[in-house]
Enzyme design. Structure first.
Site, short mmCIF file in Angstrom:
data_model
loop_
_atom_site.label_atom_id
_atom_site.label_comp_id
_atom_site.label_asym_id
_atom_site.label_seq_id
_atom_site.Cartn_x
_atom_site.Cartn_y
_atom_site.Cartn_z
N ARG A 105 50.58 41.55 49.43
CA ARG A 105 50.40 42.51 50.51
C ARG A 105 49.32 41.98 51.44
O ARG A 105 48.21 41.68 50.99
CB ARG A 105 49.98 43.83 49.85
CG ARG A 105 49.88 45.06 50.71
CD ARG A 105 51.17 45.65 51.17
NE ARG A 105 52.04 46.24 50.20
CZ ARG A 105 52.24 47.55 50.10
NH1 ARG A 105 51.58 48.38 50.85
NH2 ARG A 105 53.11 48.01 49.25
N THR A 109 47.51 43.92 57.67
CA THR A 109 48.67 44.69 58.18
C THR A 109 49.22 45.63 57.11
O THR A 109 50.01 46.53 57.41
CB THR A 109 49.79 43.74 58.59
OG1 THR A 109 50.23 43.05 57.40
CG2 THR A 109 49.35 42.72 59.61
N ASP A 201 45.90 42.00 31.81
CA ASP A 201 46.68 41.32 32.84
C ASP A 201 47.86 40.60 32.19
O ASP A 201 47.67 39.61 31.47
CB ASP A 201 45.80 40.33 33.62
CG ASP A 201 46.53 39.79 34.84
OD1 ASP A 201 47.60 39.15 34.66
OD2 ASP A 201 46.06 40.03 35.96
N ASP A 204 48.28 36.80 33.08
CA ASP A 204 47.27 35.96 32.44
C ASP A 204 47.53 35.81 30.94
O ASP A 204 47.35 34.73 30.36
CB ASP A 204 45.87 36.54 32.66
CG ASP A 204 45.32 36.22 34.04
OD1 ASP A 204 45.87 35.30 34.69
OD2 ASP A 204 44.37 36.89 34.47
N1 URA Z 1 49.19 44.13 36.34
C1 URA Z 1 48.88 43.79 35.07
O1 URA Z 1 49.16 42.69 34.62
N2 URA Z 1 48.23 44.69 34.32
C2 URA Z 1 47.89 45.91 34.76
O2 URA Z 1 47.31 46.70 34.01
C3 URA Z 1 48.24 46.24 36.08
C4 URA Z 1 48.89 45.33 36.86
#
Ligand code: URA
Length: 210
Positions: A105, A109, A201, A204
């Protein structure tokens, strides 16, 4: 909204999700679990595929049985974490095609910017299942599906593993025609947009970039 969001509470999915959430689970096991959960979710998300009768001969004689009625599927992972779900769904539907969408994003904008997009050329003839493990704010999923809709596929579904209530609300407001399949709806988003309790995440943890 209830009719649009399917929470898959199958014991196998919930058991695997517990291990997925655990912070001591390493990348190798995390990847395997994401793939297995995606496969189990796909089983449910393809429940409405139409069947047609066919005649076959078993060693005991003729039988009228059923096959999937020529429906073509495409999976579209949202880069990068959606990639972790591809192996699992392809294990169930090996003939499906795979498109990819990468977007961010623009902070000024607020418009979605596609930095990568490659969809099957015959997407108009396909039912599309979009993949992303986490439906957090809903921004990427909403934007990805808006982009895919421009190519007019036959239908679109969205499959994630964990959804936040905020993400579901935003998503279902913009795309009330797209069914959402997930394994859990968690409590909330935190102040930086992570799902709580979530799993951290996903990208990750899949790719070991923590
Ligand atoms: N993306 C992720 O990998 N974990 C989250 O908790 C939110 C977005």
């Amino acid at each position: 909204m209830e009719n649009q969001v399917f929470v898959m509470n199958h014991p196998l999915i919930q058991h695997k999700l517990t291990h997925l959430r655990n912070k001591t689970t390493g990348s190798k096991e995390f990847r395997e679990l994401v793939s297995e959960i995606a496969m189990l979710e796909c089983y449910e998300a393809t429940r409405d595929l139409p069947l047609e009768d066919t005649q076959i001969e078993t060693p005991m004689g003729m039988a009228t049985t059923q096959v999937i009625a020529g429906r073509k599927l495409a999976f579209v992972p949202i880069l990068r974490a959606g990639l972790g779900m591809v192996d699992g769904v392809l294990a169930l539907v090996p003939a499906a095609k795979v498109g990819h969408i990468g977007l961010y994003r623009d902070h000024e904008t607020l418009q979605p910017v596609e930095y990568y997009s490659k969809l099957p050329s015959d997407i108009k003839e396909r039912d599309v299942i979009v993949l992303d493990p986490m439906l957090a704010t809903g921004g990427s999923a909403i934007d990805a599906i808006s982009i895919i809709k421009r190519s007019c596929p036959k239908s679109i579904k969205f499959m994630c593993i964990i959804a936040a209530p905020e993400g579901i609300k935003a998503f279902t407001e913009v795309h009330p025609d797209v069914h959402v399949y997930c394994a859990a709806v968690d409590e909330k988003l935190n102040e930086v947009g992570y799902i709580v309790p979530g799993l951290g995440d996903a990208g990750d943890r899949i790719f070991g970039t923590l």
